[in-house]
Scaffold this motif. Sequence first.
Motif, short mmCIF file in Angstrom:
data_model
loop_
_atom_site.label_atom_id
_atom_site.label_comp_id
_atom_site.label_asym_id
_atom_site.label_seq_id
_atom_site.Cartn_x
_atom_site.Cartn_y
_atom_site.Cartn_z
N LYS A 16 14.92 0.90 7.37
CA LYS A 16 14.17 0.47 8.55
C LYS A 16 12.91 1.29 8.78
CE LYS A 16 16.78 -0.09 12.24
NZ LYS A 16 17.08 -0.57 13.61
N ALA A 17 12.98 2.58 8.45
CA ALA A 17 11.80 3.45 8.61
C ALA A 17 10.65 2.97 7.73
CB ALA A 17 12.15 4.89 8.27
N THR A 69 11.75 7.98 14.89
CA THR A 69 11.42 7.49 13.55
C THR A 69 10.89 6.06 13.58
OG1 THR A 69 13.31 8.77 12.80
CG2 THR A 69 12.32 7.31 11.20
N ASN A 70 11.21 5.36 14.64
CA ASN A 70 10.89 3.93 14.67
C ASN A 70 9.57 3.60 15.34
OD1 ASN A 70 13.14 3.11 13.22
ND2 ASN A 70 14.42 3.33 15.03
N ARG A 71 8.65 4.51 15.37
CA ARG A 71 7.31 4.23 15.89
C ARG A 71 6.31 4.25 14.77
NH1 ARG A 71 7.41 1.10 18.35
NH2 ARG A 71 8.51 0.86 20.26
N GLU A 83 9.81 -1.16 9.21
CA GLU A 83 9.14 -1.35 10.49
C GLU A 83 8.88 -0.03 11.22
OE1 GLU A 83 13.39 -2.82 12.47
OE2 GLU A 83 11.89 -4.30 11.90
N GLY A 84 9.34 1.06 10.64
CA GLY A 84 9.25 2.34 11.33
C GLY A 84 8.05 3.19 10.95
N ALA A 85 8.24 4.49 11.04
CA ALA A 85 7.18 5.49 10.94
C ALA A 85 6.38 5.39 9.63
CB ALA A 85 7.77 6.88 11.07
N PHE A 86 7.04 5.03 8.53
CA PHE A 86 6.36 5.07 7.23
C PHE A 86 5.92 3.69 6.73
CE2 PHE A 86 9.17 8.77 7.42
CZ PHE A 86 8.26 9.78 7.13
N SER A 118 0.55 4.85 10.97
CA SER A 118 -0.82 4.76 10.44
C SER A 118 -1.44 3.43 10.79
CB SER A 118 -0.84 4.98 8.93
OG SER A 118 -0.51 3.78 8.26
N VAL A 175 12.34 10.97 5.61
CA VAL A 175 12.91 10.25 6.75
C VAL A 175 13.97 11.12 7.41
CG1 VAL A 175 14.18 8.21 7.50
CG2 VAL A 175 12.42 7.98 5.75
N HIS A 199 3.53 1.70 7.01
CA HIS A 199 2.18 1.32 6.61
C HIS A 199 1.71 1.95 5.30
CE1 HIS A 199 1.48 -0.78 10.36
NE2 HIS A 199 2.12 0.22 10.95
N PHE A 200 2.47 2.92 4.77
CA PHE A 200 1.98 3.58 3.55
C PHE A 200 3.06 3.98 2.55
CE2 PHE A 200 3.14 7.67 5.27
CZ PHE A 200 2.91 7.54 6.64
N GLN A 201 4.30 3.59 2.81
CA GLN A 201 5.35 3.83 1.82
C GLN A 201 6.39 2.73 1.94
OE1 GLN A 201 5.33 6.01 -0.59
NE2 GLN A 201 3.75 7.43 0.10
N ASP A 202 7.11 2.46 0.87
CA ASP A 202 8.19 1.49 0.93
C ASP A 202 9.28 1.88 -0.06
OD1 ASP A 202 9.60 -0.66 1.82
OD2 ASP A 202 8.44 -2.17 0.74
N PHE A 252 0.86 -1.18 0.00
CA PHE A 252 0.00 0.00 0.00
C PHE A 252 0.89 1.23 0.00
CE2 PHE A 252 -2.42 3.16 2.64
CZ PHE A 252 -3.37 3.47 1.68
N THR A 253 0.78 2.05 -1.04
CA THR A 253 1.51 3.32 -1.02
C THR A 253 0.53 4.46 -1.23
OG1 THR A 253 2.06 2.91 -3.33
CG2 THR A 253 3.81 2.55 -1.74
#
Lengths: 202, 202
Positions: free
Chosen positions: B23-24, A197-199, B27-30, A202, B10, B32-35, A93-94
């Motif tokens: 890592k961001a 950054t590691n929390r 498993e980090g802040a982004f 969404s 980041v 769920h919606f970016q890779d 998902f992006t």
Amino acid sequence: MDVRTLCLAVLYQGEASGYEIKKAFKEGAFSHFQDASFGSIYPALGRLSTEGLVECTQMAQEKRPDKKVYKLTQSGEDTLITSLLAPPTPDRFTSDFFFVLYFAELLPLPQVIKLLDQRISFYKETIERMTQCDPASLPTGRRLCHGLGLTVYQNSLTYLEENKERFITELRSQHETPRTSSPDTKTKDINLKQIDTNRHAS
Amino acid sequence: MDVRTLCLAVLYQGEASGYEIKKAFKEGAFSHFQDASFGSIYPALGRLSTEGLVECTQMAQEKRPDKKVYKLTQSGEDTLITSLLAPPTPDRFTSDFFFVLYFAELLPLPQVIKLLDQRISFYKETIERMTQCDPASLPTGRRLCHGLGLTVYQNSLTYLEENKERFITELRSQHETPRTSSPDTKTKDINLKQIDTNRHAS
DNA sequence: ATAACATATATCAGCTTGATATATGTTGAA
DNA sequence: TTCAACATATATCAAGCTGATATATGTTAT
């Protein structure tokens, strides 16, 4: 899934041209969870033909370019089933919406409000289109897909509508009182930069 | 968003190495919606360096390979903001889970049950991780992202749990009574193939 | 009239992924 | 103890995919 398998999947539902396959991803049955562009569909169909997984019939049309209609062979059907049995890769998902929203504090408030309103409209339109289809008429697997997808859109809409005003109010107060004391821009940036950054976001 | 902008985003939260940027997204802040993959991150950082949007400091480490730590410049910060102001591109969601589920009737029932159970576990684990973060501690934009995302996962989980048994029962009855009269496989396939491709599925 | 949109196929630069290579340290299980 | 699995760290590259563009024509709305 690679585009070749996606083409087999569309053709499983009936013969189609490359253009029609694209439509299945743009606005049709697969539009909510798969996509493919012409640039990958046409080469994929060529290769599937060579491999005997589909058969191509050239259809001459009046007042239109020729249409190449592809049809699944037994071999293609078998290949599709085999692909479906392989362990599914993780979802991807992006979303620019989430990405921009994440940095809402850095943007002009009207821009953020516009973003939210466009998103709310998008959800409303999508739900509207999806509810035109009678779930009872769908085969079992499709019905669960449809129901789960619709739930996601409906709950996202509800969440945004319920939180929009509070969110905007909060952002506005931050704009009016940029920070505790000085108008030094650096302070704000440094505070933001110290956020972990590691929390999850969404 | 291109990987260059994602790297700037980041780095806006603090200086980092290529590995830490990955890592961001993982498993980090982004996440769920970016890779982004290493194969795009490292070249992006090189180009951002050349363009003066980031600064690189080589850090010698004991018992570890050298670390290249990148830091956002003022120019990089400005570029990030400009990118955030551009009209967001539509979301892109691709899911093997939905794709396979769509064809549930074609697969062995244990396979489908496994698919659903893995999905339910995935939602539970994701929700578990996301609820460890206190939303009140997040800046406004991140908080809305977090809340909206969490809502989606929670409602998806609820929907699957509420519909799983009925769905499996229905599939089982279709397996036991493959169709109205004859055991001719073709009949089933033809029925399926006549379904309208141009209706919505999720 | 004429712009916008729809049908229809095809190509391609540029970007991205996923695998692989290299080098080393730590952790947990047999 | 040993040994696999995993973590840190950077880098490259074939293969795949997107988004733009080209070509040709018809329809619909302004």
